[in-house]
Design a protein around this motif. Structure first.
Motif, short mmCIF file in Angstrom:
data_model
loop_
_atom_site.label_atom_id
_atom_site.label_comp_id
_atom_site.label_asym_id
_atom_site.label_seq_id
_atom_site.Cartn_x
_atom_site.Cartn_y
_atom_site.Cartn_z
N ALA A 28 4.74 35.51 5.10
CA ALA A 28 5.74 36.51 4.72
C ALA A 28 5.94 36.54 3.21
O ALA A 28 6.04 37.61 2.60
N MET A 29 5.98 35.37 2.61
CA MET A 29 6.15 35.29 1.15
C MET A 29 4.93 35.87 0.44
O MET A 29 5.06 36.51 -0.61
N TYR A 30 3.75 35.66 1.02
CA TYR A 30 2.55 36.25 0.43
C TYR A 30 2.60 37.77 0.53
O TYR A 30 2.24 38.47 -0.42
N LEU A 31 3.02 38.30 1.67
CA LEU A 31 3.12 39.75 1.84
C LEU A 31 4.09 40.35 0.83
O LEU A 31 3.87 41.44 0.30
N GLN A 32 5.17 39.63 0.56
CA GLN A 32 6.13 40.09 -0.45
C GLN A 32 5.47 40.17 -1.83
O GLN A 32 5.58 41.17 -2.53
N SER A 33 4.76 39.09 -2.20
CA SER A 33 4.10 39.08 -3.51
C SER A 33 2.99 40.11 -3.58
O SER A 33 2.73 40.69 -4.63
N GLU A 188 -5.97 40.64 3.90
CA GLU A 188 -6.48 40.26 5.21
C GLU A 188 -7.27 38.96 5.14
O GLU A 188 -7.10 38.07 6.00
N GLU A 189 -8.10 38.86 4.13
CA GLU A 189 -8.92 37.64 3.99
C GLU A 189 -8.05 36.42 3.75
O GLU A 189 -8.24 35.37 4.37
N TYR A 190 -7.05 36.55 2.88
CA TYR A 190 -6.18 35.42 2.57
C TYR A 190 -5.34 35.02 3.77
O TYR A 190 -5.22 33.83 4.10
N ILE A 191 -4.76 36.02 4.45
CA ILE A 191 -3.88 35.73 5.58
C ILE A 191 -4.65 35.11 6.74
O ILE A 191 -4.17 34.18 7.40
N GLN A 197 -5.97 28.02 9.20
CA GLN A 197 -5.68 26.65 8.80
C GLN A 197 -4.39 26.16 9.44
O GLN A 197 -4.29 25.00 9.85
N GLY A 198 -3.42 27.07 9.56
CA GLY A 198 -2.17 26.70 10.19
C GLY A 198 -2.36 26.36 11.66
O GLY A 198 -1.74 25.42 12.17
N VAL A 199 -3.21 27.11 12.35
CA VAL A 199 -3.51 26.83 13.76
C VAL A 199 -4.18 25.47 13.90
O VAL A 199 -3.82 24.66 14.77
N MET A 200 -5.15 25.19 13.04
CA MET A 200 -5.86 23.91 13.09
C MET A 200 -4.90 22.75 12.85
O MET A 200 -4.93 21.73 13.55
N ASN A 201 -4.01 22.90 11.86
CA ASN A 201 -3.05 21.85 11.57
C ASN A 201 -2.07 21.63 12.72
O ASN A 201 -1.72 20.51 13.05
#
Length: 207
Positions: A28-33, A188-191, A197-201
């Motif tokens: 969400a913070m990335y989408l804001q930026s 899209e690529e970044y998200i 990575q979040g799923v793996m963690n």
């Protein structure tokens, strides 16, 4: 604009539901930026010459900074978005035609002097500016589609002030679409990498 996890394998549902909240907050913070980056980089089409003159600048969607400041991040366990609640944001995003709701016409600032007067008097609307200027000794008249103003008298000689164009009168104004809330290829690529990575963690119990 936002993203959402729409499917969770039953065996991992509880783990993912609890573990993805932090990464969704980051998303969400990335989408804001990202939205602010798009606005700051300039969004076509260019402003009309009159608008550029009034704003004393050519960058679109930039005036008081209110739009960028209004974009806020929101997130939950499996979703994230960035949005604004400003009333005029929708027409800036999708474009459209503005028509007067109460009066018979729109009063558009005719130049930088109008904006300076609005700041000086603290007036946010044309009607408010006209009222406060009238109380301060200004006189108004119309000539065609132009709304003029002048001061009744200035100084000890009692001469009236020089007339100037205050507003351009129009029945409607067409606003072109300048989308700033959307996910481009870079986003899209970044998200995707961030969520993967979040799923793996989460599955490894690192969250």
């Amino acid at each position: 604009m936002g993203v959402k996890v729409v499917s969770r394998p039953p065996d991992y549902g509880k783990t993912l539901g609890a573990g993805l909240a932090p990464v969704m907050k980051k998303t969400a913070m990335y989408l804001q930026s990202s939205a602010n980056r798009k606005i700051n980089s300039g969004i076509k089409p260019a402003n009309a010459p009159l608008t550029q003159a009034v704003k004393q600048g050519s960058q679109t969607l930039h005036d008081s900074g209110e739009l960028t400041q209004s974009i806020a991040p929101h997130s939950g366990e499996l979703w994230a978005d960035a949005s604004t609640n400003l009333k005029y944001a929708h027409i800036q995003q999708e474009g459209g035609t503005i028509t007067p709701k109460k009066s018979g016409a729109l009063y558009i600032p005719a130049g930088t002097k109008t904006r300076e007067l609005m700041r000086t008097y603290g007036a946010r609307t044309p009607r408010a500016l006209i009222n406060v200027m009238k109380a301060d000794g200004y006189v108004f008249f119309k000539a065609g589609r132009v709304f003029f103003a002048y001061k009744k008298s200035t100084g000890k000689n009692g001469k009236r002030g020089k007339e100037f164009a205050l507003f351009i009168i129009s029945s409607s104004v067409k606003i072109p679409a300048r989308p700033f809330l959307y996910i481009d290829e870079k986003d899209e690529e970044y998200i995707m990498k961030l969520i993967q990575q979040g799923v793996m963690n989460a599955l490894k119990g690192k969250v």
